[in-house]
Scaffold this motif. Sequence first.
Motif, PDB file in Angstrom:
ATOM      1  N   PHE A 146       0.734  -1.101   0.023  1.00  0.00           N
ATOM      2  CA  PHE A 146       0.057  -0.086   0.002  1.00  0.00           C
ATOM      3  C   PHE A 146       0.883   1.261   0.047  1.00  0.00           C
ATOM      4  CE2 PHE A 146      -2.245  -3.175   2.528  1.00  0.00           C
ATOM      5  CZ  PHE A 146      -3.163  -3.456   1.595  1.00  0.00           C
ATOM      6  N   GLU A 147       0.190   2.341  -0.180  1.00  0.00           N
ATOM      7  CA  GLU A 147       0.981   3.609  -0.423  1.00  0.00           C
ATOM      8  C   GLU A 147       0.902   4.493   0.913  1.00  0.00           C
ATOM      9  OE1 GLU A 147       2.589   4.892  -3.336  1.00  0.00           O
ATOM     10  OE2 GLU A 147       1.973   2.786  -3.888  1.00  0.00           O
ATOM     11  N   ASN A 148       1.044   3.817   2.112  1.00  0.00           N
ATOM     12  CA  ASN A 148       1.084   4.275   3.275  1.00  0.00           C
ATOM     13  C   ASN A 148       2.291   5.001   3.542  1.00  0.00           C
ATOM     14  OD1 ASN A 148      -0.619   1.379   4.339  1.00  0.00           O
ATOM     15  ND2 ASN A 148      -1.642   3.429   4.359  1.00  0.00           N
ATOM     16  N   SER A 149       2.215   6.306   4.369  1.00  0.00           N
ATOM     17  CA  SER A 149       3.276   7.030   4.732  1.00  0.00           C
ATOM     18  C   SER A 149       3.518   7.150   6.339  1.00  0.00           C
ATOM     19  CB  SER A 149       2.959   8.666   4.060  1.00  0.00           C
ATOM     20  OG  SER A 149       2.941   8.498   2.766  1.00  0.00           O
ATOM     21  N   VAL A 150       4.442   7.615   6.672  1.00  0.00           N
ATOM     22  CA  VAL A 150       4.830   7.617   8.024  1.00  0.00           C
ATOM     23  C   VAL A 150       4.308   9.084   8.497  1.00  0.00           C
ATOM     24  CG1 VAL A 150       6.499   7.680   9.763  1.00  0.00           C
ATOM     25  CG2 VAL A 150       7.031   6.483   7.926  1.00  0.00           C
ATOM     26  N   ILE A 151       3.599   9.094   9.509  1.00  0.00           N
ATOM     27  CA  ILE A 151       2.940  10.427  10.236  1.00  0.00           C
ATOM     28  C   ILE A 151       3.525  10.280  11.542  1.00  0.00           C
ATOM     29  CG2 ILE A 151       0.794  11.463  10.894  1.00  0.00           C
ATOM     30  CD1 ILE A 151       1.336  11.335   7.963  1.00  0.00           C
ATOM     31  N   ILE A 152       3.899  11.383  12.208  1.00  0.00           N
ATOM     32  CA  ILE A 152       4.072  11.478  13.586  1.00  0.00           C
ATOM     33  C   ILE A 152       3.043  12.264  14.262  1.00  0.00           C
ATOM     34  CG2 ILE A 152       5.934  12.343  14.947  1.00  0.00           C
ATOM     35  CD1 ILE A 152       7.193  10.687  13.059  1.00  0.00           C
ATOM     36  N   VAL A 153       2.449  11.345  15.203  1.00  0.00           N
ATOM     37  CA  VAL A 153       1.437  11.927  16.030  1.00  0.00           C
ATOM     38  C   VAL A 153       1.653  12.392  17.570  1.00  0.00           C
ATOM     39  CG1 VAL A 153      -1.067  11.338  16.940  1.00  0.00           C
ATOM     40  CG2 VAL A 153      -0.081  10.472  14.609  1.00  0.00           C
ATOM     41  N   GLY A 154       1.226  13.497  18.084  1.00  0.00           N
ATOM     42  CA  GLY A 154       1.621  14.064  19.336  1.00  0.00           C
ATOM     43  C   GLY A 154       0.557  13.514  20.370  1.00  0.00           C
ATOM     44  N   LEU A 155       1.096  12.562  21.287  1.00  0.00           N
ATOM     45  CA  LEU A 155      -0.048  12.012  22.421  1.00  0.00           C
ATOM     46  C   LEU A 155       0.596  12.506  23.695  1.00  0.00           C
ATOM     47  CD1 LEU A 155      -0.610   8.546  21.147  1.00  0.00           C
ATOM     48  CD2 LEU A 155      -2.229  10.406  20.629  1.00  0.00           C
ATOM     49  N   THR A 156      -0.369  12.836  24.471  1.00  0.00           N
ATOM     50  CA  THR A 156      -0.081  13.080  25.934  1.00  0.00           C
ATOM     51  C   THR A 156      -0.012  11.668  26.687  1.00  0.00           C
ATOM     52  OG1 THR A 156      -2.479  12.826  26.716  1.00  0.00           O
ATOM     53  CG2 THR A 156      -1.640  15.094  26.027  1.00  0.00           C
ATOM     54  N   GLY A 157       0.850  11.945  27.904  1.00  0.00           N
ATOM     55  CA  GLY A 157       0.931  10.478  28.513  1.00  0.00           C
ATOM     56  C   GLY A 157      -0.072   9.752  28.732  1.00  0.00           C
ATOM     57  N   LYS A 158      -1.473  10.408  29.280  1.00  0.00           N
ATOM     58  CA  LYS A 158      -2.578   9.764  29.202  1.00  0.00           C
ATOM     59  C   LYS A 158      -3.029   9.134  28.275  1.00  0.00           C
ATOM     60  CE  LYS A 158      -4.142  13.018  33.248  1.00  0.00           C
ATOM     61  NZ  LYS A 158      -5.067  13.974  33.563  1.00  0.00           N
ATOM     62  N   GLU A 159      -2.987   9.817  26.988  1.00  0.00           N
ATOM     63  CA  GLU A 159      -3.401   9.025  25.827  1.00  0.00           C
ATOM     64  C   GLU A 159      -2.491   7.855  25.515  1.00  0.00           C
ATOM     65  OE1 GLU A 159      -5.210  13.009  23.450  1.00  0.00           O
ATOM     66  OE2 GLU A 159      -3.148  12.820  23.871  1.00  0.00           O
ATOM     67  N   VAL A 160      -1.129   8.076  25.789  1.00  0.00           N
ATOM     68  CA  VAL A 160      -0.397   6.875  25.607  1.00  0.00           C
ATOM     69  C   VAL A 160      -0.632   5.597  26.556  1.00  0.00           C
ATOM     70  CG1 VAL A 160       2.096   5.869  26.040  1.00  0.00           C
ATOM     71  CG2 VAL A 160       1.893   8.295  24.991  1.00  0.00           C
ATOM     72  N   LYS A 161      -1.310   6.099  27.734  1.00  0.00           N
ATOM     73  CA  LYS A 161      -1.792   4.751  28.599  1.00  0.00           C
ATOM     74  C   LYS A 161      -3.131   4.249  27.995  1.00  0.00           C
ATOM     75  CE  LYS A 161      -3.153   4.152  33.326  1.00  0.00           C
ATOM     76  NZ  LYS A 161      -3.701   4.574  34.518  1.00  0.00           N
ATOM     77  N   THR A 162      -3.915   5.109  27.110  1.00  0.00           N
ATOM     78  CA  THR A 162      -5.130   4.475  26.511  1.00  0.00           C
ATOM     79  C   THR A 162      -4.504   3.717  25.308  1.00  0.00           C
ATOM     80  OG1 THR A 162      -6.364   6.722  27.112  1.00  0.00           O
ATOM     81  CG2 THR A 162      -7.013   5.461  24.922  1.00  0.00           C
ATOM     82  N   LEU A 163      -3.564   4.115  24.711  1.00  0.00           N
ATOM     83  CA  LEU A 163      -3.102   3.277  23.557  1.00  0.00           C
ATOM     84  C   LEU A 163      -2.702   2.002  24.008  1.00  0.00           C
ATOM     85  CD1 LEU A 163      -0.227   4.476  20.835  1.00  0.00           C
ATOM     86  CD2 LEU A 163       0.250   2.632  22.482  1.00  0.00           C
ATOM     87  N   ALA A 164      -2.146   2.145  25.201  1.00  0.00           N
ATOM     88  CA  ALA A 164      -1.360   0.742  25.798  1.00  0.00           C
ATOM     89  C   ALA A 164      -2.425   0.050  26.213  1.00  0.00           C
ATOM     90  CB  ALA A 164      -0.527   0.928  27.113  1.00  0.00           C
ATOM     91  N   GLU A 165      -3.589   0.501  26.893  1.00  0.00           N
ATOM     92  CA  GLU A 165      -4.699  -0.394  26.997  1.00  0.00           C
ATOM     93  C   GLU A 165      -5.508  -0.978  25.831  1.00  0.00           C
ATOM     94  OE1 GLU A 165      -6.015   2.327  31.022  1.00  0.00           O
ATOM     95  OE2 GLU A 165      -6.801   2.793  29.119  1.00  0.00           O
ATOM     96  N   PHE A 166      -5.324  -0.294  24.956  1.00  0.00           N
ATOM     97  CA  PHE A 166      -6.000  -0.605  23.582  1.00  0.00           C
ATOM     98  C   PHE A 166      -5.125  -2.184  23.022  1.00  0.00           C
ATOM     99  CE2 PHE A 166      -5.801  -1.052  18.926  1.00  0.00           C
ATOM    100  CZ  PHE A 166      -7.292  -0.842  18.503  1.00  0.00           C
ATOM    101  N   ILE A 167      -3.874  -2.010  23.256  1.00  0.00           N
ATOM    102  CA  ILE A 167      -3.065  -3.102  22.706  1.00  0.00           C
ATOM    103  C   ILE A 167      -3.475  -4.208  23.538  1.00  0.00           C
ATOM    104  CG2 ILE A 167      -0.558  -3.742  22.366  1.00  0.00           C
ATOM    105  CD1 ILE A 167      -0.007  -1.027  21.876  1.00  0.00           C
TER     106      ILE A 167
END
Length: 262
Positions: A146-167
């Motif tokens: 696919f033609e996917n590109s790299v994107i850099i996304v800013g997340l707060t520490g609380k949002e990173v915790k949400t990311l980890a919970e999702f995983i």
Amino acid sequence: MVNVKKKRVKYSYFVILLTFSLLNSCKSPKSNIYEIEGKRIAINEKYTQDSKIENFVAPFRNHITNDLDSVLAYNPITLEKSNTIGKWQTNIGNLLAETTLVLSQPIFKTRENKTIDFCLLNHGGIRAIIPQGNVTSRTAFEVMPFENSVIIVGLTGKEVKTLAEFIIKEKKPHPLAGITIYTNQQENSILKIEINNTPLDENKLYYVATSDYLANGGDSMNFFRDSTIKIDIDYKLRNLLIDYFKKVDTLPNITTERVIIK
């Protein structure tokens, strides 16, 4: 008397025209019904090659084939999604995440004077294995079609915790680099999160390398979608992978565990 009659005739004529116009304007527009029929035409031995077209295309095909099949590196062990590291990682996922993090870092540093903290890609985005043996540009096209590109996304520490919970909830071996998630034996609670061996700070802003597909909320990763900080570094994941193949002689078998069960 004559003038009165003429006026009445003109008035009557005007009323008739007006009524006719109104009646026409209320009618539904006519719709035309078309029927389209098609049939499948199989390309088989009935259709012979056109030598003129073949001669015209051949140089371009040969050039592309040579580019795609030129050996760039060597892979000592098959890298694939079924080759798990512990319970949560795969050797091909580790390679892709580490490669994305390492090669995106200098671009982001040059453009934004900031550092990427970690990388998260999606397990489903890996479309082929990297077999043992010679590695070519074709390999990259097969793994990343696919033609996917790299994107850099800013997340707060609380949002990173949400990311980890999702995983943890997803229970899929999504490619990770730069982040380590510690979970309990039941794998339903996060004990600790580290970013590059440093405990997560919920008040800090972290920069995460991912794909444009995930940055827009693909695979239900809404923590990326809802972020207002997104930086496109104009680097396709496939091109990044080809550049990495060109930089190394032999591909590593990365066995780092990023989700650790305590």
